[in-house]
Design an enzyme around this catalytic site. Structure first.
Site, PDB file in Angstrom:
ATOM      1  N   LYS A  94     -27.543 -55.110  56.594  1.00  0.00           N
ATOM      2  CA  LYS A  94     -26.363 -55.934  56.861  1.00  0.00           C
ATOM      3  C   LYS A  94     -25.064 -55.105  56.808  1.00  0.00           C
ATOM      4  O   LYS A  94     -25.071 -53.961  56.381  1.00  0.00           O
ATOM      5  CB  LYS A  94     -26.329 -57.113  55.886  1.00  0.00           C
ATOM      6  CG  LYS A  94     -27.582 -58.007  55.996  1.00  0.00           C
ATOM      7  CD  LYS A  94     -27.633 -58.824  57.282  1.00  0.00           C
ATOM      8  CE  LYS A  94     -29.011 -59.299  57.698  1.00  0.00           C
ATOM      9  NZ  LYS A  94     -29.650 -60.310  56.883  1.00  0.00           N
TER      10      LYS A  94
HETATM   11  C1  LIG Z   1     -30.863 -61.339  56.732  1.00  0.00           C
HETATM   12  C2  LIG Z   1     -30.731 -62.809  56.981  1.00  0.00           C
HETATM   13  C3  LIG Z   1     -30.989 -63.757  55.988  1.00  0.00           C
HETATM   14  C4  LIG Z   1     -31.637 -63.401  54.681  1.00  0.00           C
HETATM   15  O1  LIG Z   1     -30.899 -62.535  53.936  1.00  0.00           O
HETATM   16  P1  LIG Z   1     -31.560 -61.941  52.586  1.00  0.00           P
HETATM   17  O2  LIG Z   1     -30.375 -61.381  51.845  1.00  0.00           O
HETATM   18  O3  LIG Z   1     -32.516 -60.889  53.027  1.00  0.00           O
HETATM   19  O4  LIG Z   1     -32.207 -63.054  51.878  1.00  0.00           O
HETATM   20  C5  LIG Z   1     -30.716 -65.080  56.234  1.00  0.00           C
HETATM   21  N1  LIG Z   1     -30.246 -65.471  57.436  1.00  0.00           N
HETATM   22  C6  LIG Z   1     -30.010 -64.605  58.434  1.00  0.00           C
HETATM   23  C7  LIG Z   1     -29.456 -65.108  59.727  1.00  0.00           C
HETATM   24  C8  LIG Z   1     -30.274 -63.243  58.245  1.00  0.00           C
HETATM   25  O5  LIG Z   1     -30.103 -62.378  59.249  1.00  0.00           O
END
Ligand SMILES: *Cc1c(COP(=O)(O)O)cnc(C)c1O
Length: 415
Positions: A209
Site C-alpha cells: 500500500k
Molecule cells: C489491501 C486491501 C484490503 C485489506 O487490507 P489489509 O490491511 O491487508 O487487511 C482491504 N480492501 C482493499 C480494497 C484492499 O486493497
C-alpha cells in the site's frame, strides 16, 4: 525504444503464434509489481524500538495515531494490525450482526466482504460506475432495504467514490457509512480528506500500500465511535495493556465485549511514523509516473487510461490500464503473460467478489449479475506504480506495453 534483439527462446509457450515477429526482451531483471519502499530511516526506527524496552502497543502507536489523525484532520484514529481488522471492528462497534444487510461493491478485495460475513450479516453487492470503477450510487439506492445497516464504499485504486449521493442516502435511511480506504491515502473528495467523510474509515498499511508498516491499518472517525472500536480491538477490555503496565497503571480492567486481538505494535508504528514523513514525496513520485504512463498510452486506441474526475484528489495507488479488447487479437490473460515474458510484474485488481466460489455459491450470483464489473474485470491490468520505480524502469514498462500492443494489436503500429 530500447532495441536489444534478444528473442525469447522458441520453446516458450508464451511467444508462439500469432506473434508476427519475435518480441524484444527489454529487461534482464524482473521488475516486481509493488516492492515495499523501506529505507535506512525505517530500519533505524525499528531497531530503536526493539532496544526501547516497549515493543507492542505503546507510546509509538499512540504517536502514530495522533500524527495520522492530524495529517487528515480526522477527529480520532485507532491503529490496528490490518485494514481487514479495522473494517471488522467498525461493523462490530456499530452493532451490526445477523439479520442486517451491508452494501458494498463487487470490485474490491475479498476482505471487504469477508468482514460482513464475520459479523454474521448479509453481504449485498452492487455494480460499479464504468469510468472510475467505484460503487454506483444509483445501484446502492436500489439495493437499500429496511434491513440495510451500513454501506462500505471502496475508493478503488485511490480514486474516491462519489460520496455526496452515498452520504445523502445514508442520512435519508439512517445507515452507517464505513469507508474502505485501503487504496486512498492520501485522497480527498470535494476538498474533504478521505478519512473525514463517513462515520468510520479504514486504511491499510499492508506491504504493497501507499504507506506500509509491513502489516497494519488505521480506523478514523469521531472520538466516540473510535473509542468504541478501540475496546473491540483489544479483547473488549475497558483499558489497554499500555495503560495497565505503564507508569501509574492499574492491574484492574473489565471485559465489556467479546473483543478481538487487532492491536498494532510499536515496531509497526515506528515504521509508520517514518513513512508518514515520506508520504508527500512518495506521492509526488507516483504522480510523475502516472503522467508518463498517461502520455504514453493516452493516444493509443488499444488502451483506456485511468479516469480522474475534477472534484477529487486521487491517491494514485494503482495504475489500472484497460484494454480495448476489440483492438486486440488476444485477451487480457495473454496480455498479462506477455508482460511477464518481458520481465514486467503486473496484476489484476480485482477478481470481482461475486465470481469467487464462496460468494457465488452462498448467494447464487452469476457473472452477469454485475455486468459492468464483469466486463471491466476482463479487460483490466494493473501495471507497476510505486515510488521506487526509476525513470528507466518506467521506460521499460512503457516499452513492454507498447510492444505487446504493436504485436497483438489490430491497429498496426502507430508512431
Ligand atoms: C489491501 C486491501 C484490503 C485489506 O487490507 P489489509 O490491511 O491487508 O487487511 C482491504 N480492501 C482493499 C480494497 C484492499 O486493497
Amino acid at each position: 525504444m530500447v532495441d536489444i534483439q534478444t528473442p525469447l527462446t522458441s520453446t516458450s509457450p508464451l511467444v508462439t503464434e500469432p506473434a508476427p515477429r519475435a518480441p524484444r526482451q527489454y529487461r534482464d531483471r524482473f521488475l516486481t509489481f509493488s516492492p515495499p519502499a523501506i529505507g535506512e530511516e525505517e530500519i533505524a526506527a525499528v531497531v530503536d524500538t526493539l532496544r526501547s524496552g516497549w515493543i507492542t502497543t505503546g507510546p509509538k502507536t499512540r504517536e502514530f495515531e495522533r500524527q495520522f489523525a492530524a495529517s487528515l484532520q480526522a477527529e480520532d484514529a485507532l491503529a490496528v494490525n490490518s485494514c481487514t481488522g479495522a473494517l471488522h471492528i467498525a461493523l462490530a462497534a456499530l452493532g451490526i450482526g445477523p439479520g442486517d444487510e451491508v452494501i458494498t461493491t463487487t470490485m474490491t478485495f475479498c476482505s471487504t466482504a469477508h468482514v460482513i460475513e464475520h459479523v454474521g450479516a448479509t453481504s449485498v453487492l452492487v455494480d460499479i460506475e464504468p469510468d472510475i470503477m467505484t460503487m454506483d450510487p444509483a445501484a446502492v439506492a436500489a439495493a437499500i432495504t429496511p434491513r440495510t445497516k451500513a454501506i462500505i464504499p471502496v475508493h478503488y485504486a485511490g480514486h474516491p467514490v462519489d460520496m455526496n449521493p452515498i452520504m445523502a442516502l445514508a442520512e435519508e435511511h439512517g445507515i452507517y457509512v464505513i469507508e474502505d480506504a485501503a487504496h486512498a491515502l492520501p485522497a480527498s473528495y470535494e476538498d474533504q480528506p478521505i478519512g473525514t467523510i463517513g462515520h468510520l474509515t479504514a486504511f491499510s498499511f499492508y506491504a504493497t500500500k501507499n504507506l506500509t508498516t509491513a502489516e497494519g491499518g488505521m480506523l478514523t472517525g469521531s472520538a466516540e465511535l473510535v473509542e468504541r472500536a478501540r475496546i473491540f480491538s483489544l479483547h473488549g477490555m475497558s483499558r489497554d495493556a499500555w495503560k495497565r503496565y505503564g507508569v501509574g497503571g492499574s492491574w484492574f480492567y473489565e471485559v465489556v465485549e467479546a473483543g478481538f486481538k487487532y492491536n498494532m505494535t510499536d515496531i509497526q508504528a515506528a515504521l509508520g511514523l517514518v513513512q508518514l514523513e515520506k508520504l508527500t514525496a512518495m506521492q509526488n513520485r507516483r504522480r510523475l509516473i502516472m503522467e508518463r504512463y498517461n502520455q504514453a498510452f493516452g493516444a493509443r486506441p488499444e488502451f483506456q487510461i485511468p479516469v480522474e474526475r475534477p472534484n477529487v484528489d486521487h491517491a494514485l495507488h494503482l495504475y489500472v490500464l484497460r484494454l480495448n479488447l476489440d483492438k486486440f487479437s488476444v485477451d487480457r490473460n495473454r496480455f498479462v503473460e506477455e508482460m511477464f515474458a518481458r520481465n514486467i510484474g503486473v496484476s489484476v485488481h480485482f477478481i470481482p467478489v461475486h465470481l469467487h466460489p464462496y460468494y457465488r455459491d452462498k448467494y447464487g450470483w452469476q457473472p452477469e449479475d454485475f455486468p459492468v464489473a464483469y466486463r471491466e474485470y476482463q479487460r483490466m491490468v494493473s501495471i507497476p506504480l510505486h515510488p521506487q520505480l526509476t525513470d528507466t524502469d518506467v521506460t521499460d514498462v512503457i516499452d513492454a506495453v507498447l510492444d505487446v500492443a504493436d504485436i497483438f494489436g489490430l491497429e498496426g503500429k502507430s508512431a
